[in-house]
Write a protein that holds these residues in place. Structure first.
Motif, PDB file in Angstrom:
ATOM      1  N   PHE A 152       8.234  34.369 -19.696  1.00 48.28           N
ATOM      2  CA  PHE A 152       6.769  34.246 -19.649  1.00 48.28           C
ATOM      3  C   PHE A 152       6.321  32.798 -19.881  1.00 48.28           C
ATOM      4  O   PHE A 152       5.486  32.264 -19.158  1.00 48.28           O
ATOM      5  N   SER A 153       6.913  32.157 -20.876  1.00 45.12           N
ATOM      6  CA  SER A 153       6.467  30.798 -21.208  1.00 45.12           C
ATOM      7  C   SER A 153       6.741  29.805 -20.073  1.00 45.12           C
ATOM      8  O   SER A 153       6.092  28.762 -19.996  1.00 45.12           O
ATOM      9  N   HIS A 154       7.684  30.161 -19.190  1.00 41.38           N
ATOM     10  CA  HIS A 154       7.993  29.258 -18.071  1.00 41.38           C
ATOM     11  C   HIS A 154       6.832  29.140 -17.092  1.00 41.38           C
ATOM     12  O   HIS A 154       6.756  28.192 -16.322  1.00 41.38           O
ATOM     13  N   TYR A 155       5.968  30.139 -17.094  1.00 42.55           N
ATOM     14  CA  TYR A 155       4.814  30.126 -16.194  1.00 42.55           C
ATOM     15  C   TYR A 155       3.572  29.562 -16.879  1.00 42.55           C
ATOM     16  O   TYR A 155       2.555  29.386 -16.229  1.00 42.55           O
ATOM     17  N   LEU A 156       3.677  29.337 -18.177  1.00 42.21           N
ATOM     18  CA  LEU A 156       2.469  29.032 -18.939  1.00 42.21           C
ATOM     19  C   LEU A 156       2.472  27.592 -19.423  1.00 42.21           C
ATOM     20  O   LEU A 156       2.087  27.298 -20.562  1.00 42.21           O
ATOM     21  N   ASN A 157       2.934  26.713 -18.557  1.00 39.23           N
ATOM     22  CA  ASN A 157       2.736  25.293 -18.809  1.00 39.23           C
ATOM     23  C   ASN A 157       2.796  24.536 -17.478  1.00 39.23           C
ATOM     24  O   ASN A 157       3.293  25.037 -16.478  1.00 39.23           O
ATOM     25  N   HIS A 158       2.283  23.347 -17.517  1.00 38.89           N
ATOM     26  CA  HIS A 158       2.074  22.544 -16.307  1.00 38.89           C
ATOM     27  C   HIS A 158       3.386  22.123 -15.636  1.00 38.89           C
ATOM     28  O   HIS A 158       3.411  21.805 -14.443  1.00 38.89           O
ATOM     29  N   SER A 159       4.500  22.139 -16.396  1.00 38.92           N
ATOM     30  CA  SER A 159       5.778  21.745 -15.775  1.00 38.92           C
ATOM     31  C   SER A 159       6.142  22.663 -14.623  1.00 38.92           C
ATOM     32  O   SER A 159       6.810  22.231 -13.679  1.00 38.92           O
ATOM     33  N   SER A 160       5.749  23.920 -14.713  1.00 41.51           N
ATOM     34  CA  SER A 160       6.109  24.846 -13.644  1.00 41.51           C
ATOM     35  C   SER A 160       5.562  24.335 -12.316  1.00 41.51           C
ATOM     36  O   SER A 160       6.302  24.182 -11.337  1.00 41.51           O
ATOM     37  N   ALA A 161       4.274  24.051 -12.281  1.00 47.83           N
ATOM     38  CA  ALA A 161       3.657  23.566 -11.035  1.00 47.83           C
ATOM     39  C   ALA A 161       4.273  22.231 -10.613  1.00 47.83           C
ATOM     40  O   ALA A 161       4.562  22.007  -9.428  1.00 47.83           O
ATOM     41  N   GLN A 162       4.473  21.354 -11.582  1.00 44.70           N
ATOM     42  CA  GLN A 162       5.024  20.037 -11.241  1.00 44.70           C
ATOM     43  C   GLN A 162       6.433  20.161 -10.664  1.00 44.70           C
ATOM     44  O   GLN A 162       6.781  19.519  -9.673  1.00 44.70           O
ATOM     45  N   ASN A 163       7.254  21.017 -11.312  1.00 46.12           N
ATOM     46  CA  ASN A 163       8.619  21.196 -10.810  1.00 46.12           C
ATOM     47  C   ASN A 163       8.619  21.796  -9.409  1.00 46.12           C
ATOM     48  O   ASN A 163       9.455  21.454  -8.571  1.00 46.12           O
ATOM     49  N   LEU A 164       7.687  22.717  -9.177  1.00 50.35           N
ATOM     50  CA  LEU A 164       7.671  23.398  -7.881  1.00 50.35           C
ATOM     51  C   LEU A 164       7.369  22.449  -6.736  1.00 50.35           C
ATOM     52  O   LEU A 164       7.917  22.598  -5.644  1.00 50.35           O
ATOM     53  N   ASN A 179      -0.829  16.661 -21.561  1.00 47.26           N
ATOM     54  CA  ASN A 179      -0.376  17.821 -22.339  1.00 47.26           C
ATOM     55  C   ASN A 179      -0.074  19.006 -21.413  1.00 47.26           C
ATOM     56  O   ASN A 179      -0.895  19.352 -20.561  1.00 47.26           O
ATOM     57  N   MET A 180       1.081  19.617 -21.581  1.00 47.35           N
ATOM     58  CA  MET A 180       1.518  20.619 -20.618  1.00 47.35           C
ATOM     59  C   MET A 180       0.717  21.920 -20.689  1.00 47.35           C
ATOM     60  O   MET A 180       0.728  22.708 -19.768  1.00 47.35           O
ATOM     61  N   TYR A 181       0.018  22.128 -21.802  1.00 42.61           N
ATOM     62  CA  TYR A 181      -0.732  23.377 -21.934  1.00 42.61           C
ATOM     63  C   TYR A 181      -2.168  23.272 -21.424  1.00 42.61           C
ATOM     64  O   TYR A 181      -2.871  24.267 -21.340  1.00 42.61           O
ATOM     65  N   THR A 182      -2.599  22.063 -21.142  1.00 45.34           N
ATOM     66  CA  THR A 182      -4.012  21.861 -20.796  1.00 45.34           C
ATOM     67  C   THR A 182      -4.192  20.996 -19.540  1.00 45.34           C
ATOM     68  O   THR A 182      -4.838  19.961 -19.582  1.00 45.34           O
TER      69      THR A 182
HETATM   70  C1  LIG Z   1       7.463  24.967 -19.488  1.00 42.33           C
HETATM   71  O1  LIG Z   1       7.764  25.403 -18.163  1.00 42.33           O
HETATM   72  C2  LIG Z   1       9.052  25.009 -17.745  1.00 42.33           C
HETATM   73  C3  LIG Z   1       9.146  25.270 -16.259  1.00 42.33           C
HETATM   74  O2  LIG Z   1       8.827  26.570 -15.921  1.00 42.33           O
HETATM   75  C4  LIG Z   1      10.086  25.722 -18.577  1.00 42.33           C
HETATM   76  O3  LIG Z   1      11.362  25.369 -18.167  1.00 42.33           O
HETATM   77  C5  LIG Z   1       9.874  25.365 -20.038  1.00 42.33           C
HETATM   78  O4  LIG Z   1      10.713  26.143 -20.824  1.00 42.33           O
HETATM   79  C6  LIG Z   1       8.446  25.589 -20.480  1.00 42.33           C
HETATM   80  N1  LIG Z   1       8.251  24.993 -21.776  1.00 42.33           N
HETATM   81  C7  LIG Z   1       7.679  25.599 -22.786  1.00 42.33           C
HETATM   82  C8  LIG Z   1       7.585  24.836 -24.037  1.00 42.33           C
HETATM   83  O5  LIG Z   1       7.242  26.723 -22.696  1.00 42.33           O
END
Ligand SMILES: *[C@@H]1O[C@H](CO)[C@@H](O)[C@H](O)[C@H]1NC(C)=O
Ligand SMILES: *[C@@H]1O[C@H](CO)[C@@H](O)[C@H](O)[C@H]1NC(C)=O
Ligand SMILES: *[C@@H]1O[C@H](CO)[C@@H](O)[C@H](O)[C@H]1NC(C)=O
Ligand SMILES: *[C@@H]1O[C@H](CO)[C@@H](O)[C@H](O)[C@H]1NC(C)=O
Ligand SMILES: *[C@@H]1O[C@H](CO)[C@@H](O)[C@H](O)[C@H]1NC(C)=O
Ligand SMILES: *[C@@H]1O[C@H](CO)[C@@H](O)[C@H](O)[C@H]1NC(C)=O
Ligand SMILES: *[C@@H]1O[C@H](CO)[C@@H](O)[C@H](O)[C@H]1NC(C)=O
Ligand SMILES: *[C@@H]1O[C@H](CO)[C@@H](O)[C@H](O)[C@H]1NC(C)=O
Ligand SMILES: *[C@@H]1O[C@H](CO)[C@@H](O)[C@H](O)[C@H]1NC(C)=O
Ligand SMILES: *[C@@H]1O[C@H](CO)[C@@H](O)[C@H](O)[C@H]1NC(C)=O
Ligand SMILES: *[C@@H]1O[C@H](CO)[C@@H](O)[C@H](O)[C@H]1NC(C)=O
Ligand SMILES: *[C@@H]1O[C@H](CO)[C@@H](O)[C@H](O)[C@H]1NC(C)=O
Length: 678
Positions: free
Chosen positions: A341-353, A472-475
């Motif tokens: 779940f947390s993998h979808y809930l930060n900005h890195s997901s979109a950036q990585n995609l 900030n990845m959450y905002t």
């Molecule tokens: C943020 O998202 C990335 C990519 O989906 C994931 O690998 C990472 O674990 C996430 N980080 C946190 C702190 O949730």
């Protein structure tokens, strides 16, 4: 599509995997044949925010009531809650930011698996699903149009039948492990899509079957051009060809060069086909990540076929849930959605995609071709129950789409499949005879409304990722410059914290000497919120106070009064403060014009003020009236508002569509059995 993990499969398992990415027909058994079987799960309310995972749930994934725990809020120090944002009004002064190319409102559209069009769009040209029309209308009124792809894996074997009474028929392939059906389509399919386009401004992507190129089946392009004309956006040639060998659709060793050559056969055949007047709207290579786009570019593909290519495309999902769908050794242990779940809930997901496509969007621009994400969603193999169908997916969808816009994609299509798919944007009820109001709208559908309004209808919206809150990845946050003026902000908060401690404030200033501009603020700004109690919930989601209804309750119209928030700006400090709740998304309109242009009843053909739109209407009723009266669209806003209180929407819509189209009953939905597609 299949995950990278599947690469290591043995030959025997490959055969099974071959069917893993396509339609599963009639094997679920537990529902579909009768109405009675549905009660057990339609009464499962999925209410509230408490974690809920009924071990005994036996219904289809689309209706799984599982509620995950929201990821715990980060330490308060990890998410500053007072965020200063100062931006130039004039796009040319935004030197510290990179602005995207100009985008149109229909940037975020839909991909519908061909084998389920009869459940989602309609049975034939005179029997359309009104909730689908309503949903498309919601997007069209905000975006100025909607782009829908009908295709997917099931387009590859699709076969033309000249006289079929229905849009499609499905026949199971004997001997196929998963009883995968082949789709047989008739001209009714295209008349059906054409009739949709006559009611709502929908344009279509279709696919030319590519299961073999020695005997091409080009009827979809021949009839498509003849029947749909300018409502055709293009024809995909090959759906994820990089997976053909793994799926057993091509022999071992078949590679990018072979794809290049076979694509060329289609180009020549189209060129030679007098029944296909448009020669330059083919779309490829639609690779999913097993081949990189560069693997295809390096064959000389773009140069060789520039004259035939209408757009370049890829398809990609960030993850897969194949192990859960296909238990057994080949995919390993199922992934626990809670862990993802947390993998979808930060900005890195979109950036990585988007990162892997930045080279390709640049190349596409340099050759003047649109670059499309032709099929995507939270996860392949049906998605993750509890994630894909949660409010979190809606926030993720906004971030991902805006990130693609920022990265110079030209459009993106969110995929919807059948009942065993948690990713669905909308799912009709699984019963044989159902009521009009029993659709389930996936939370991720709301992201299409937000993105449509964020980009507006001008076709001149450029997007920048603001790296808000020091990145900030959450905002995450985005700015939208329209006709080179800053017009809207999109502000996201991925954190769930009912205490309010993770709500954040953006203190916003417009202009300033560092931009060579006078610093100023408008008297007020307008904010629309996408809201829910938690990222985990499936229900009680609102966009500007309106909801599409809870599970099994939607007719595809927004319910309730629209609530826009007017925030006065401080004319002394020259600041405006916007609060972004945890969780939620805020769309900030910086001018009345920016608001009006995104407003549902304000279209380019008949602009009205934004303030006339709050009345809850059946949008299809309005557009059908506009069509059936032969009137110009100018009547539309007016007619919409006269619906108030006169009829229940579904009756109004059904009656009007009936009279316009000669349909006896639109309230009957016929599910043709149970299919899953992802
Ligand atoms: C943020 O998202 C990335 C990519 O989906 C994931 O690998 C990472 O674990 C996430 N980080 C946190 C702190 O949730
Ligand atoms: C939706 O919200 C209302 C009021 O806030 C509450 O009573 C109801 O239980 C909620 N429903 C669900 C399905 O969460
Ligand atoms: C924006 O800035 C550019 C470059 O300084 C200038 O040429 C242009 O006139 C400005 N546009 C507006 C609308 O002020
Ligand atoms: C379309 O399908 C409906 C429902 O099956 C049927 O009643 C109607 O006759 C069909 N229309 C045509 C033109 O075949
Ligand atoms: C397509 O047709 C071929 C040949 O009849 C068959 O082997 C295959 O299973 C069919 N279906 C799919 C999804 O490839
Ligand atoms: C392609 O699909 C068609 C229609 O299902 C089928 O007849 C044909 O045999 C398939 N070709 C191959 C090579 O599987
Ligand atoms: C719908 O399709 C039928 C063909 O079955 C056609 O006769 C009719 O004119 C269409 N209606 C609209 C509104 O396009
Ligand atoms: C594909 O395979 C052929 C035949 O082995 C080979 O000549 C060609 O170089 C390969 N193409 C790529 C891109 O690897
Ligand atoms: C971009 O793609 C081109 C064509 O495939 C390739 O030659 C080039 O190396 C790529 N550049 C990067 C930075 O990946
Ligand atoms: C955010 O702004 C509101 C309204 O101005 C204020 O009440 C609240 O305390 C602020 N929160 C933070 C974290 O600054
Ligand atoms: C907000 O400001 C606009 C001018 O930008 C003005 O027309 C409107 O009346 C104001 N609305 C409110 C509620 O103050
Ligand atoms: C507006 O800003 C001024 C100067 O910072 C401040 O003194 C005043 O209290 C602010 N007004 C409001 C309503 O917050």
């Amino acid at each position: 599509m299949l995950p990278p993990a599947a690469l290591a499969l043995s030959a025997a398992l490959l055969a099974q995997a071959a069917h893993g990415a396509v339609t599963v027909y009639g094997i679920q058994g537990a529902f579909g044949a009768t109405d009675s079987g549905t009660a057990a799960y339609t009464s499962d309310t999925a209410a509230g925010t408490a974690v809920y995972d009924p071990a005994t749930f036996g219904g289809p994934a689309a209706f799984n009531p599982i509620i995950l725990a929201p990821p715990p809020p980060p330490l308060p120090s990890a998410v500053p809650t007072d965020v200063l944002l100062q931006l130039p009004n004039n796009a040319s002064q935004a030197k510290e930011l990179t602005l995207s190319t100009a985008h149109t409102g229909p940037f975020l559209g839909f991909s519908i698996e061909m084998s389920v069009v009869n459940q989602i769009i309609g049975i034939n040209s005179t029997y359309l699903q009104v909730p689908f029309l309503n949903l498309m209308s919601l997007v069209a009124e905000r975006a100025g149009g909607v782009h829908v792809r009908v295709g997917g894996n099931t387009q590859e074997n699709a076969t033309f039948i000249p006289n079929g009474p229905d849009a499609i028929e499905k026949k199971a392939v004997p001997g196929s492990l998963t009883n995968t059906p082949d789709v047989f389509w008739s001209p009714e399919l295209l008349y059906m899509l054409s009739n949709v386009s006559s009611l709502v401004d929908v344009q279509w992507y279709l696919g030319i079957p590519f299961n073999e190129t020695s005997q091409l089946r080009l009827q979809i392009a021949e009839y498509g051009e003849a029947i749909l004309g300018e409502n055709i956006m293009g024809f995909q040639v090959g759906n994820e060809p990089d997976l053909y060998v793994r799926h057993g659709h091509r022999p071992q060793g078949w590679n990018e060069t072979n794809y290049f050559q076979e694509f060329g056969m289609v180009v020549i055949a189209v060129d030679d086909d007098a029944h296909i007047p448009i020669k330059n709207n083919l779309i490829g290579p639609s690779v999913s990540g097993t081949w990189t786009p560069e693997d295809v570019w390096n064959t000389g593909y773009i140069e060789a076929y520039a004259h035939a290519l209408g757009a370049l495309a890829v398809q990609h999902y960030p993850a897969d849930n194949c192990a859960a769908l296909y238990p057994g050794a080949q995919y390993g242990a199922p992934i626990n959605p809670q862990d993802m779940f947390s993998h979808y809930l930060n900005h890195s997901s979109a950036q990585n995609l988007v990162a892997r496509y930045l080279n390709s969007t640049r190349i596409a621009q340099s050759v003047g071709k649109p670059f499309l994400m032709f099929e995507t969603n939270t996860a392949s193999c049906g998605g993750f129950p509890g994630i894909s169908d949660s409010f979190g997916a809606a926030l993720w969808g906004i971030d991902y789409a805006m990130q693609m816009a920022y990265s110079n994609f030209s459009g993106a299509l969110l995929h919807t499949g059948g009942l065993n798919n948690s990713n669905n944007l909308f799912t009709p009820p699984p019963t044989r005879v159902s009521l009009f109001e029993q659709w389930t709208v996936g939370p991720i559908f709301y992201s299409t409304l937000v993105v449509a309004e964020a980009l507006g209808m001008s076709g001149a919206s450029r997007v920048a990722d603001l790296a808000l809150n020091n990145g900030n990845m959450y905002t995450p946050g985005y700015g939208v410059w329209e006709n080179d003026r800053l017009s809207r902000l999109v502000l996201l908060n991925f954190v769930t914290d009912p205490s309010g401690a993770h709500d954040y404030n953006v203190t916003f200033a417009l202009g300033g000497p560092q931009f060579g501009e006078t610093r100023q603020v408008p008297p007020n700004i307008t904010v629309k919120y996408l809201s829910a109690e938690s990222v985990s919930v499936k229900e009680n989601i609102t966009w500007a106070g309106q909801t599409l209804g809870n599970r099994f309750q939607s007719d595809g119209t927004l319910q309730g009064e629209e609530q826009t928030i007017t925030v006065p700006c401080n004319q002394t400090s020259l600041l405006c403060i916007i609060t972004v709740p945890a969780p939620g998304a805020a769309l900030v309109f910086l001018s009345d014009q920016a608001l009006a242009e995104s407003a549902p009843t304000t279209t380019q053909t008949f602009p009205t003020t934004a303030m006339t739109k709050t009345i809850n209407t059946a949008s299809v009723a309005a557009s059908v009236l506009a069509t059936s009266n032969g009137d110009s669209a100018a009547d539309r806003g007016n007619l919409s508002s006269t619906d108030k209180g006169s009829m229940r929407h579904e009756n109004a819509a059904a009656a009007l569509v009936s009279s316009a189209m000669g349909v006896a009953s639109l309230c009957t939905f016929l599910a043709m059995g149970i299919f899953l597609v992802f």
